[in-house]
Design a protein around this motif. Structure first.
Motif, mmCIF file in Angstrom:
data_model
loop_
_atom_site.group_PDB
_atom_site.id
_atom_site.type_symbol
_atom_site.label_atom_id
_atom_site.label_comp_id
_atom_site.label_asym_id
_atom_site.label_seq_id
_atom_site.Cartn_x
_atom_site.Cartn_y
_atom_site.Cartn_z
ATOM 1 N N UNK A 21 -82.980 -15.585 55.406
ATOM 2 C CA UNK A 21 -82.052 -15.718 56.540
ATOM 3 C C UNK A 21 -82.799 -15.594 57.870
ATOM 4 N N UNK A 22 -83.697 -14.637 57.953
ATOM 5 C CA UNK A 22 -84.475 -14.455 59.184
ATOM 6 C C UNK A 22 -85.337 -15.683 59.470
ATOM 7 N N UNK A 23 -85.920 -16.245 58.427
ATOM 8 C CA UNK A 23 -86.743 -17.455 58.607
ATOM 9 C C UNK A 23 -85.885 -18.609 59.126
ATOM 10 N N UNK A 24 -84.707 -18.785 58.566
ATOM 11 C CA UNK A 24 -83.806 -19.847 59.021
ATOM 12 C C UNK A 24 -83.485 -19.655 60.498
ATOM 13 N N UNK A 25 -83.175 -18.441 60.888
ATOM 14 C CA UNK A 25 -82.858 -18.169 62.293
ATOM 15 C C UNK A 25 -84.045 -18.496 63.190
ATOM 16 N N UNK A 26 -85.221 -18.070 62.799
ATOM 17 C CA UNK A 26 -86.412 -18.346 63.592
ATOM 18 C C UNK A 26 -86.698 -19.831 63.724
ATOM 19 N N UNK B 183 -82.021 -23.697 50.799
ATOM 20 C CA UNK B 183 -81.971 -23.981 49.361
ATOM 21 C C UNK B 183 -82.357 -22.746 48.550
ATOM 22 N N UNK B 184 -83.408 -22.064 48.968
ATOM 23 C CA UNK B 184 -83.817 -20.841 48.269
ATOM 24 C C UNK B 184 -82.701 -19.797 48.335
ATOM 25 N N UNK B 185 -82.118 -19.665 49.498
ATOM 26 C CA UNK B 185 -81.041 -18.693 49.707
ATOM 27 C C UNK B 185 -79.831 -19.004 48.817
ATOM 28 N N UNK B 186 -79.500 -20.265 48.715
ATOM 29 C CA UNK B 186 -78.289 -20.650 47.987
ATOM 30 C C UNK B 186 -78.485 -20.769 46.468
ATOM 31 N N UNK B 187 -79.679 -21.139 46.023
ATOM 32 C CA UNK B 187 -79.847 -21.486 44.607
ATOM 33 C C UNK B 187 -80.800 -20.600 43.798
ATOM 34 N N UNK B 188 -81.668 -19.865 44.445
ATOM 35 C CA UNK B 188 -82.626 -19.056 43.680
ATOM 36 C C UNK B 188 -82.038 -17.665 43.475
ATOM 37 N N UNK B 189 -81.104 -17.584 42.568
ATOM 38 C CA UNK B 189 -80.322 -16.362 42.353
ATOM 39 C C UNK B 189 -81.172 -15.169 41.913
ATOM 40 N N UNK B 190 -82.182 -15.398 41.094
ATOM 41 C CA UNK B 190 -83.016 -14.284 40.612
ATOM 42 C C UNK B 190 -83.784 -13.592 41.729
ATOM 43 N N UNK B 191 -84.046 -14.296 42.806
ATOM 44 C CA UNK B 191 -84.802 -13.729 43.931
ATOM 45 C C UNK B 191 -83.914 -13.352 45.113
ATOM 46 N N UNK B 192 -82.621 -13.602 44.990
ATOM 47 C CA UNK B 192 -81.721 -13.395 46.126
ATOM 48 C C UNK B 192 -81.741 -11.956 46.629
ATOM 49 N N UNK B 193 -81.589 -11.013 45.728
ATOM 50 C CA UNK B 193 -81.538 -9.589 46.115
ATOM 51 C C UNK B 193 -82.780 -9.182 46.919
ATOM 52 N N UNK B 194 -83.925 -9.610 46.462
ATOM 53 C CA UNK B 194 -85.192 -9.208 47.062
ATOM 54 C C UNK B 194 -85.518 -9.986 48.342
ATOM 55 N N UNK B 195 -85.107 -11.260 48.436
ATOM 56 C CA UNK B 195 -85.588 -12.125 49.511
ATOM 57 C C UNK B 195 -84.545 -12.649 50.489
ATOM 58 N N UNK B 196 -83.258 -12.399 50.264
ATOM 59 C CA UNK B 196 -82.255 -13.070 51.085
ATOM 60 C C UNK B 196 -82.375 -12.728 52.567
ATOM 61 N N UNK B 197 -82.713 -11.497 52.903
ATOM 62 C CA UNK B 197 -82.862 -11.143 54.325
ATOM 63 C C UNK B 197 -84.030 -11.908 54.957
ATOM 64 N N UNK B 198 -85.121 -12.001 54.217
ATOM 65 C CA UNK B 198 -86.281 -12.746 54.704
ATOM 66 C C UNK B 198 -85.918 -14.217 54.915
#
Length: 151
Positions: free
Chosen positions: A85-90, A68-83
């Motif tokens: 995605x990594x959390x989802x994988x883990x 949800x954060x990855x898909x909807x929190x657009x203001x934080x996407x640039x800064x946090x998307x890798x984190x």
């Protein structure tokens, strides 16, 4: 240490539950079933099942939160998307390692409740109210190690 009575085993349970487990395992291996503290053994097995179910539910909730954060929190996407995605994988790896048919059925039956908890968390964390009211993901998508929502 050899305990000869059920009462001694019950007393041990109150003092040192780990030692109680070791003694219970020894009795089971030796097929000394009549010496088992069945009351506490049943309680421990029920607790173990509940803990395992809670763990898989918690892992799925974490996956939903991060998607949800990855898909909807657009203001934080640039800064946090890798984190995220990594959390989802883990979390997927941990969940898939624990997955059984019964857990799969349980998660599928309770996906709506798990989603509501995740949605509430991410709403508070992000300050956003734009998250869908109903879960936009299927259980299969949530468990699929290669699936991520499209931007």
């Amino acid at each position: 240490m050899s305990l000869s009575t059920i009462n001694e085993l019950k007393e041990l349970y109150e003092i040192d539950d780990y030692l109680w487990i070791m003694e219970t395992v020894k009795l089971l291996k030796d097929k000394r079933f009549d010496e088992l503290d069945l009351e506490n053994l049943i309680e421990e097995l029920e607790d173990l099942g509940s803990e395992k179910r809670h763990k898989v539910e918690s892992l799925l909730e974490q996956i939903v939160r991060h998607l949800l954060l990855l898909e909807y929190w657009h203001n934080e996407h640039e800064r946090n998307h890798r984190h995220w995605c990594a959390e989802v994988i883990g979390f997927r790896n941990q969940l898939n390692d624990r997955m059984t048919k019964n857990f799969h059925n349980y998660l599928n039956e309770n996906l709506s409740t798990i989603y509501k908890k995740a949605r509430k968390y991410v709403s508070v964390k992000s300050g956003l109210e734009t998250f869908p009211k109903e879960c936009p993901y299927t259980l299969e998508e949530l468990l699929n190690e290669d699936w991520f929502p499209k931007k």
